[in-house]
Write a protein that holds these residues in place. Structure first.
Motif, PDB file in Angstrom:
ATOM      1  N   ASP A  58       0.864  -1.282   0.089  1.00 28.35           N
ATOM      2  CA  ASP A  58       0.003  -0.063  -0.106  1.00 28.35           C
ATOM      3  C   ASP A  58       0.827   1.329  -0.117  1.00 28.35           C
ATOM      4  O   ASP A  58       0.580   2.193  -0.648  1.00 28.35           O
ATOM      5  N   LEU A  59       1.982   1.261   0.806  1.00 33.08           N
ATOM      6  CA  LEU A  59       2.676   2.417   0.985  1.00 33.08           C
ATOM      7  C   LEU A  59       3.451   2.625  -0.674  1.00 33.08           C
ATOM      8  O   LEU A  59       3.740   3.933  -0.978  1.00 33.08           O
ATOM      9  N   TYR A  60       3.974   1.540  -1.152  1.00 36.54           N
ATOM     10  CA  TYR A  60       4.423   1.584  -2.533  1.00 36.54           C
ATOM     11  C   TYR A  60       3.492   2.280  -3.783  1.00 36.54           C
ATOM     12  O   TYR A  60       3.976   3.059  -4.489  1.00 36.54           O
ATOM     13  N   ILE A  61       2.324   1.758  -3.522  1.00 40.77           N
ATOM     14  CA  ILE A  61       1.460   2.194  -4.753  1.00 40.77           C
ATOM     15  C   ILE A  61       1.034   3.671  -4.315  1.00 40.77           C
ATOM     16  O   ILE A  61       0.676   4.285  -5.219  1.00 40.77           O
ATOM     17  N   TYR A  62       0.609   3.980  -3.010  1.00 45.49           N
ATOM     18  CA  TYR A  62       0.347   5.311  -2.905  1.00 45.49           C
ATOM     19  C   TYR A  62       1.522   6.512  -3.004  1.00 45.49           C
ATOM     20  O   TYR A  62       1.450   7.479  -3.605  1.00 45.49           O
ATOM     21  N   ALA A  63       2.798   6.053  -2.867  1.00 43.22           N
ATOM     22  CA  ALA A  63       3.870   6.700  -3.408  1.00 43.22           C
ATOM     23  C   ALA A  63       3.906   7.168  -4.732  1.00 43.22           C
ATOM     24  O   ALA A  63       4.316   8.067  -5.272  1.00 43.22           O
ATOM     25  N   THR A  64       3.691   5.887  -5.318  1.00 44.32           N
ATOM     26  CA  THR A  64       3.620   5.973  -6.881  1.00 44.32           C
ATOM     27  C   THR A  64       2.878   6.700  -7.373  1.00 44.32           C
ATOM     28  O   THR A  64       2.830   7.683  -8.386  1.00 44.32           O
ATOM     29  N   LEU A  65       1.552   7.051  -6.890  1.00 47.72           N
ATOM     30  CA  LEU A  65       0.235   7.595  -7.239  1.00 47.72           C
ATOM     31  C   LEU A  65       0.416   9.045  -7.011  1.00 47.72           C
ATOM     32  O   LEU A  65       0.073   9.903  -7.598  1.00 47.72           O
ATOM     33  N   LEU A  66       1.245   9.173  -5.811  1.00 49.11           N
ATOM     34  CA  LEU A  66       1.372  10.624  -5.488  1.00 49.11           C
ATOM     35  C   LEU A  66       2.417  11.232  -6.549  1.00 49.11           C
ATOM     36  O   LEU A  66       2.115  12.554  -6.758  1.00 49.11           O
ATOM     37  N   GLU A  67       3.112  10.577  -6.923  1.00 46.54           N
ATOM     38  CA  GLU A  67       4.177  11.261  -7.859  1.00 46.54           C
ATOM     39  C   GLU A  67       3.389  11.330  -9.296  1.00 46.54           C
ATOM     40  O   GLU A  67       3.925  12.259 -10.200  1.00 46.54           O
ATOM     41  N   SER A  68       2.323  10.804  -9.310  1.00 43.56           N
ATOM     42  CA  SER A  68       1.797  10.971 -10.808  1.00 43.56           C
ATOM     43  C   SER A  68       0.738  12.235 -10.777  1.00 43.56           C
ATOM     44  O   SER A  68       0.689  12.725 -11.961  1.00 43.56           O
ATOM     45  N   ALA A  69       0.353  12.751  -9.591  1.00 41.33           N
ATOM     46  CA  ALA A  69      -0.464  13.795  -9.696  1.00 41.33           C
ATOM     47  C   ALA A  69      -0.166  15.182 -10.417  1.00 41.33           C
ATOM     48  O   ALA A  69      -0.647  15.840 -11.093  1.00 41.33           O
ATOM     49  N   PRO A  70       1.370  15.535  -9.985  1.00 46.51           N
ATOM     50  CA  PRO A  70       1.874  16.908 -10.548  1.00 46.51           C
ATOM     51  C   PRO A  70       1.909  16.512 -12.198  1.00 46.51           C
ATOM     52  O   PRO A  70       1.770  17.543 -13.183  1.00 46.51           O
ATOM     53  N   TYR A  71       2.086  15.754 -12.519  1.00 49.35           N
ATOM     54  CA  TYR A  71       2.502  15.292 -14.113  1.00 49.35           C
ATOM     55  C   TYR A  71       1.086  15.250 -14.676  1.00 49.35           C
ATOM     56  O   TYR A  71       0.914  15.980 -15.855  1.00 49.35           O
ATOM     57  N   LEU A  72       0.107  14.633 -14.228  1.00 56.75           N
ATOM     58  CA  LEU A  72      -1.422  14.759 -14.520  1.00 56.75           C
ATOM     59  C   LEU A  72      -1.832  15.975 -14.358  1.00 56.75           C
ATOM     60  O   LEU A  72      -3.113  16.342 -14.827  1.00 56.75           O
ATOM     61  N   LYS A  73      -1.251  17.115 -13.497  1.00 56.63           N
ATOM     62  CA  LYS A  73      -1.875  18.269 -13.284  1.00 56.63           C
ATOM     63  C   LYS A  73      -3.354  18.145 -12.452  1.00 56.63           C
ATOM     64  O   LYS A  73      -4.351  18.803 -12.447  1.00 56.63           O
ATOM     65  N   GLU A  74      -3.229  17.273 -11.565  1.00 54.39           N
ATOM     66  CA  GLU A  74      -4.603  16.727 -10.832  1.00 54.39           C
ATOM     67  C   GLU A  74      -4.191  17.217  -9.422  1.00 54.39           C
ATOM     68  O   GLU A  74      -3.731  16.287  -8.386  1.00 54.39           O
ATOM     69  N   ASP A  75      -4.670  18.607  -8.905  1.00 54.74           N
ATOM     70  CA  ASP A  75      -4.167  19.171  -7.626  1.00 54.74           C
ATOM     71  C   ASP A  75      -5.209  18.386  -6.591  1.00 54.74           C
ATOM     72  O   ASP A  75      -4.606  18.110  -5.531  1.00 54.74           O
ATOM     73  N   ALA A  76      -6.328  17.988  -6.668  1.00 59.23           N
ATOM     74  CA  ALA A  76      -7.166  17.405  -5.913  1.00 59.23           C
ATOM     75  C   ALA A  76      -6.642  16.123  -5.773  1.00 59.23           C
ATOM     76  O   ALA A  76      -6.462  15.542  -4.623  1.00 59.23           O
ATOM     77  N   ARG A  77      -6.130  15.095  -6.468  1.00 59.55           N
ATOM     78  CA  ARG A  77      -5.459  13.916  -6.337  1.00 59.55           C
ATOM     79  C   ARG A  77      -4.282  14.003  -5.665  1.00 59.55           C
ATOM     80  O   ARG A  77      -3.769  13.311  -4.919  1.00 59.55           O
ATOM     81  N   LEU A  78      -3.547  15.235  -5.849  1.00 57.82           N
ATOM     82  CA  LEU A  78      -2.077  15.198  -5.042  1.00 57.82           C
ATOM     83  C   LEU A  78      -2.498  15.095  -3.629  1.00 57.82           C
ATOM     84  O   LEU A  78      -1.712  14.788  -2.867  1.00 57.82           O
ATOM     85  N   THR A  79      -3.682  15.859  -3.080  1.00 60.53           N
ATOM     86  CA  THR A  79      -4.048  15.897  -1.675  1.00 60.53           C
ATOM     87  C   THR A  79      -4.491  14.488  -1.142  1.00 60.53           C
ATOM     88  O   THR A  79      -3.805  14.105  -0.432  1.00 60.53           O
ATOM     89  N   VAL A  80      -5.293  13.936  -2.059  1.00 58.61           N
ATOM     90  CA  VAL A  80      -5.766  12.555  -1.757  1.00 58.61           C
ATOM     91  C   VAL A  80      -4.772  11.506  -1.602  1.00 58.61           C
ATOM     92  O   VAL A  80      -4.736  10.656  -0.728  1.00 58.61           O
TER      93      VAL A  80
END
Length: 205
Positions: free
Chosen positions: A150-172
């Motif tokens: 779970d830590l690995y997947i959330y860390a990976t998804l967190l790094e995707s948010a700036p690339y996708l320009k999804e500010d809301a997802r960055l918080t989640v």
């Protein structure tokens, strides 16, 4: 979906993002996640030991490539003993260019520096915290993915948010990552230290 290998991790990240066009960039998100984990994650699974050899007349020895932080250094030969840590300035003040049996050390750049300068070959055992082994096709799993997917997947998804320009997802993703990191650290503390209360012994003189 299982989450045991790098291919399963990347596929799960794509599923969470609900994007079929991110396959080429997901490994970059994962690599950035590993950079974040190396900065923030500290558990007993990172502790490792390596035996190094000094060189007569040379003050320094290269650190291991996966080095993050030192836990301690022990001289194994010529009267085994713990070597005390000194700041670079303190080591220079105390020992200068004097040679002899190493009694202290510091870390400068990517090297261990000894004081005094070793006058012979000495074996020393370095206990340190190592970087998370990066995932790849040649190294499809590691201890973080095995113990804390779970830590690995959330860390990976967190790094995707700036690339996708999804500010809301960055918080989640950030909140989920922080929560998972906290659980891992707490679990490690419980595993490392005994849960029984400390006892005090009273000695009669």
């Amino acid at each position: 979906m299982a989450l045991n290998t790098v291919s399963e991790l990347d596929a799960t990240a794509a599923d969470y993002l609900n994007r079929s066009d991110l396959t080429p960039i997901i490994p970059t998100f994962r690599a950035l996640a590993e950079v974040r984990l190396n900065r923030e994650l500290r558990t007993r699974f990172q502790e490792t030991q390596v035996t190094l050899s000094t060189v007569a007349g040379t003050a320094t020895v290269p650190l291991p490539d996966d080095y993050l932080e030192a836990r301690g250094l022990v001289r194994l030969t010529a009267s085994p003993a713990d070597l005390s840590y000194r700041t670079p300035a303190s080591l220079s003040t105390l020992y200068g260019a004097n040679s002899g049996m190493p009694a202290a050390y510091t870390v400068i750049g990517s090297n261990i520096k000894f004081g005094p300068v070793p006058d012979a070959v000495y074996s020393v055992e370095l206990t340190y915290l190592a970087k998370v082994p990066p995932l790849s096709d040649a190294n499809p799993t590691n201890w973080v993915l095995t113990n804390s997917p779970d830590l690995y997947i959330y860390a990976t998804l967190l790094e995707s948010a700036p690339y996708l320009k999804e500010d809301a997802r960055l918080t989640v993703w950030g909140q989920l990552y922080d929560a998972a990191l906290g659980r891992v650290q707490q679990q490690d503390e419980r595993a490392r230290w005994p849960s029984s209360p400390l006892s005090i012994q009273v000695t009669k003189w």
